[in-house]
Enzyme design. Structure first.
Site, PDB file in Angstrom:
ATOM      1  N   LYS A   1      66.511  38.754  95.846  1.00  0.00           N
ATOM      2  CA  LYS A   1      66.184  38.200  94.467  1.00  0.00           C
ATOM      3  C   LYS A   1      66.624  36.882  94.609  1.00  0.00           C
ATOM      4  O   LYS A   1      67.693  36.295  94.454  1.00  0.00           O
ATOM      5  CB  LYS A   1      66.837  38.981  93.302  1.00  0.00           C
ATOM      6  CG  LYS A   1      66.125  40.123  92.913  1.00  0.00           C
ATOM      7  CD  LYS A   1      66.729  40.688  91.672  1.00  0.00           C
ATOM      8  CE  LYS A   1      65.995  42.250  91.541  1.00  0.00           C
ATOM      9  NZ  LYS A   1      67.114  43.227  91.883  1.00  0.00           N
TER      10      LYS A   1
ATOM     11  N   GLU B   1      61.480  63.643 100.163  1.00  0.00           N
ATOM     12  CA  GLU B   1      61.174  64.391  98.968  1.00  0.00           C
ATOM     13  C   GLU B   1      59.688  64.686  98.636  1.00  0.00           C
ATOM     14  O   GLU B   1      59.280  65.163  97.534  1.00  0.00           O
ATOM     15  CB  GLU B   1      61.799  63.613  97.577  1.00  0.00           C
ATOM     16  CG  GLU B   1      63.233  63.441  97.430  1.00  0.00           C
ATOM     17  CD  GLU B   1      63.860  62.480  98.502  1.00  0.00           C
ATOM     18  OE1 GLU B   1      63.320  61.980  99.283  1.00  0.00           O
ATOM     19  OE2 GLU B   1      65.204  61.869  98.060  1.00  0.00           O
TER      20      GLU B   1
ATOM     21  N   THR C   1      68.575  64.562 101.860  1.00  0.00           N
ATOM     22  CA  THR C   1      68.338  63.406 102.131  1.00  0.00           C
ATOM     23  C   THR C   1      69.525  62.775 102.752  1.00  0.00           C
ATOM     24  O   THR C   1      70.661  62.997 102.303  1.00  0.00           O
ATOM     25  CB  THR C   1      67.829  62.805 100.871  1.00  0.00           C
ATOM     26  OG1 THR C   1      68.887  62.993 100.005  1.00  0.00           O
ATOM     27  CG2 THR C   1      66.476  63.221 100.458  1.00  0.00           C
TER      28      THR C   1
ATOM     29  N   TRP D   1      61.160  37.763  93.907  1.00  0.00           N
ATOM     30  CA  TRP D   1      61.581  38.657  94.947  1.00  0.00           C
ATOM     31  C   TRP D   1      60.974  38.236  96.197  1.00  0.00           C
ATOM     32  O   TRP D   1      59.757  37.643  96.353  1.00  0.00           O
ATOM     33  CB  TRP D   1      61.072  40.120  94.606  1.00  0.00           C
ATOM     34  CG  TRP D   1      61.429  40.756  93.379  1.00  0.00           C
ATOM     35  CD1 TRP D   1      62.501  40.106  92.474  1.00  0.00           C
ATOM     36  CD2 TRP D   1      61.184  41.918  92.804  1.00  0.00           C
ATOM     37  NE1 TRP D   1      62.972  41.152  91.655  1.00  0.00           N
ATOM     38  CE2 TRP D   1      62.056  42.422  91.886  1.00  0.00           C
ATOM     39  CE3 TRP D   1      60.205  42.995  93.154  1.00  0.00           C
ATOM     40  CZ2 TRP D   1      62.105  43.369  91.126  1.00  0.00           C
ATOM     41  CZ3 TRP D   1      60.379  44.211  92.619  1.00  0.00           C
ATOM     42  CH2 TRP D   1      61.434  44.433  91.532  1.00  0.00           C
TER      43      TRP D   1
HETATM   44  P1  AMP Z   1      63.325  59.483 104.507  1.00  0.00           P
HETATM   45  O1  AMP Z   1      63.597  60.476 103.354  1.00  0.00           O
HETATM   46  O2  AMP Z   1      64.350  59.607 105.470  1.00  0.00           O
HETATM   47  O3  AMP Z   1      61.951  59.986 105.433  1.00  0.00           O
HETATM   48  O4  AMP Z   1      63.085  58.175 103.982  1.00  0.00           O
HETATM   49  C1  AMP Z   1      62.070  57.878 103.090  1.00  0.00           C
HETATM   50  C2  AMP Z   1      61.987  56.304 102.808  1.00  0.00           C
HETATM   51  O5  AMP Z   1      61.526  55.702 104.225  1.00  0.00           O
HETATM   52  C3  AMP Z   1      60.748  56.050 102.055  1.00  0.00           C
HETATM   53  O6  AMP Z   1      61.122  56.064 100.631  1.00  0.00           O
HETATM   54  C4  AMP Z   1      60.768  54.452 102.369  1.00  0.00           C
HETATM   55  O7  AMP Z   1      61.702  53.555 101.832  1.00  0.00           O
HETATM   56  C5  AMP Z   1      60.830  54.606 103.846  1.00  0.00           C
HETATM   57  N1  AMP Z   1      59.629  54.672 104.633  1.00  0.00           N
HETATM   58  C6  AMP Z   1      58.887  55.818 105.008  1.00  0.00           C
HETATM   59  N2  AMP Z   1      57.671  55.466 105.484  1.00  0.00           N
HETATM   60  C7  AMP Z   1      57.575  54.133 105.462  1.00  0.00           C
HETATM   61  C8  AMP Z   1      56.735  53.151 105.973  1.00  0.00           C
HETATM   62  N3  AMP Z   1      55.582  53.430 106.621  1.00  0.00           N
HETATM   63  N4  AMP Z   1      56.995  51.837 105.560  1.00  0.00           N
HETATM   64  C9  AMP Z   1      58.098  51.342 104.871  1.00  0.00           C
HETATM   65  N5  AMP Z   1      59.053  52.296 104.794  1.00  0.00           N
HETATM   66  C10 AMP Z   1      58.789  53.552 104.713  1.00  0.00           C
END
Ligand code: AMP
Length: 561
Positions: free
Chosen positions: A458, A349, A204, A463
């Site tokens: 905040k 994850e 990640t 929020w």
């Molecule tokens: P990654 O592990 O790089 O794919 O990032 C995952 C994170 O991307 C998630 O925990 C979200 O914060 C964000 N994310 C993924 N899909 C979306 C979505 N459709 N809308 C908003 N945030 C998203």
């Protein structure tokens, strides 16, 4: 409370009889089964690939399977063993597919590396993963030459080209990929092992601390693939032509390459090419019916279509995720081009599919506008991923469309622990994984992300959703990209600052922006100021980096505060 789990021997005690296990064949869920299936049942179905060294390539699932076996033979010849990590620094290409299957299929672990990480992060993750061998595209040779001395465990570098394209390089122990494949005969039978054996590794791109490794198993990838082929989710099938623009190094390209092989879909791989014009050419020429990418890619394509007056004739559905999809994007795709938007949420994850925005019975009869509101949300949980929202006291919140808290997930393709147990115990006492996203769920079962927990603004104890503000702002024709961060305010603690990149030749000021946003978001959410920049900072996976943006504006104060 965790539910009671019985072991096999306990089951016998409970039942008092011998046979309480099912009596079906124990067929381990290994990803090589997809390859066998593709080879036997869809041998001539096409795989098209753009090449990083230039040019194009075309073959089929029978050829993919043969070359994946040769790849496995080559790895064995180099002494790669079950459980060893093998890195790939590569675009979406047919060779990357062969390596994916070849490495995992012989029992080693495919470590897909994001080339957009900083060199220090690349060094860290390759050493942490203990990669024994690195497959790399020609594009990345200069990058790896600079850091090769610091890669402590890599024994061989395989450059993914033919002999004629081999570059001059200072790398030691270099192998030409096509030589590596041609040296083998493909007479190889995939080994069988426990389905829980590690299959892939993806780090990640954490915004704090070192990246952490997510170690997928054959079983988790197999089950995730069945999901991706289900009609209720991506619905990839034998008649689909799919273009996974999302890179294979970003959460397994959302599972698309596995699902394509498993279903016999035509696969179109764009290699290193991401410009809208070429993507459009590929979509049209190859007859792409389905594609998957983050919103920024689609923003570029829509701009191209508008500027040229072109269309996407065969494209039926785009899956968009990774960041929130603005309402304006969904509307344009659907109303102007007849392309359905499937809004997806997931994370490295979670393999990554967690929720998708296909319609369910509960919303079927709502008005088109109400359905569009729901499409802007991040979808409903897929079968296999349980989802709930908890408050800071760990209590589950109702699905009322308002109660917002931490999004928690569990399921057989959701992480249990990070590689080498980095970060320690990551599940709560009931076995839920905290996604770090703030969200709420509605009465129809759809989930909405309002923020990353660390990005939430905040204001006076309430929020404000930066995502809602950003999505509303990009609907304005003068806005190319928008980000909202919380900035210190003496009365309210924090207030929203909007930072935008303007479209070329367009302009908008703070008052005009707030007038535009009025009615789209709560009045007290309106940004206290608007700043313009040439570029917004992005993370290695293409998301706006709020952390870097906060750094840029760390000394900023609101004019009237
Ligand atoms: P990654 O592990 O790089 O794919 O990032 C995952 C994170 O991307 C998630 O925990 C979200 O914060 C964000 N994310 C993924 N899909 C979306 C979505 N459709 N809308 C908003 N945030 C998203």
């Amino acid at each position: 409370m965790r539910s009671q789990t019985y072991s096999h021997s306990q089951l016998k005690c409970v039942s008092g009889r011998d046979i309480v296990l099912g009596q079906m064949q124990d067929w381990p869920l290994l990803i090589t089964k997809f390859l066998d299936h593709g080879e036997i049942n869809h041998p001539n179905r096409e795989i098209f690939s753009m090449l990083p060294e230039g040019g194009e390539f075309r073959y089929n699932y029978a050829a993919l399977a043969l070359r994946a076996r040769k790849c496995a033979q080559g790895l064995e010849r180099l002494g790669i063993k079950l459980g060893d990590r093998v890195g790939t620094l590569a675009w979406n290409t047919h060779r990357h597919m062969e390596i994916w299957y070849g490495v995992s299929g012989m029992g080693a672990v495919t470590h897909t590396i994001n080339p957009r990480l900083f060199p220090e992060q690349l060094i860290y993750i390759m050493n942490h993963a203990e990669d024994r061998l690195l497959f790399l595209d020609i594009t990345f040779v200069p990058l790896i030459e600079k850091i090769a001395d610091e890669l402590n465990t890599v024994e061989h570098f395989v450059i993914m080209v033919g002999k004629e394209d081999m570059p001059k390089t200072s790398l030691k122990n270099v192998i030409c990929y096509e030589d590596f494949i041609e040296a083998e005969d493909g007479d190889y039978t995939w080994p069988t092992f426990d389905e829980n054996t590690a299959c892939g590794l993806c780090y990640t791109s954490g915004t704090t601390g070192n990246p952490k490794g997510v170690l997928y198993s054959h079983r988790s990838n197999f089950l995730h693939t069945l999901l991706a082929t289900s009609g209720d989710t991506l619905g990839i099938n034998a008649l689909t032509t799919i273009l996974p623009i999302v890179p294979m190094f970003h959460a397994n390209a959302w599972g698309v390459p596995y699902a394509a092989t498993a279903s016999g879909a035509k696969l179109v791989l764009n290699g290193p090419v991401h410009d809208p014009e070429t993507l459009h050419m590929l979509i049209e020429r190859e007859g792409v019916t389905m594609a998957a990418a983050v919103p920024t890619v689609w923003m570029g394509l829509l701009k191209f279509l508008k500027a040229t007056g072109k269309n996407c004739c065969k494209l039926k559905m785009v899956t968009i995720g990774g960041s929130a999809v603005p309402r304006s994007m969904i509307k344009t795709f659907q109303d102007d081009y007849g392309v359905r938007v499937n809004h997806a949420w997931g994370m490295t994850e979670s393999s990554p599919l967690g929720s998708l925005g296909s319609e369910n019975g509960a919303i079927q009869n709502l008005s088109e506008e109400a359905k569009l509101d729901i499409q802007c949300k991040q979808g409903r949980p897929v079968m296999g991923v349980e989802m709930c929202v908890k408050n800071d006291d760990g209590e589950m919140l109702p699905r009322d469309g308002e109660s917002s808290g931490r999004l928690m997930i569990k399921g057989p393709w959701v992480i249990d622990k990070y590689f080498k147990a980095d970060g320690g115990e990551i599940l709560d006492e009931d076995g839920w994984f905290d996604t770090g996203d703030v969200s709420c769920m509605d009465q129809y079962g759809y989930m909405q992300i309002t923020d990353r927990a660390k990005d939430v603004i905040k204001s006076g104890g309430e929020w404000i959703s930066s995502i809602d503000l950003e999505n509303a702002a990009v609907g304005h024709p003068a806005v190319a990209e928008a980000a909202v961060i919380g900035v210190y305010h003496p009365k309210w603690d924090e207030r929203p600052l909007m930072v935008i990149v303007e479209e070329e030749g367009e302009s908008i000021d703070h008052a005009e922006m707030n007038a535009y946003l009025t009615g789209k978001v709560a009045k007290w959410w309106l940004p206290d100021d608007l700043q313009k920049v040439d570029d917004l900072p992005h993370t290695a996976t293409g998301k706006i980096s709020k952390k870097d943006l906060r750094d840029v504006f760390k000394d900023y104060r609101f004019p009237d505060a």
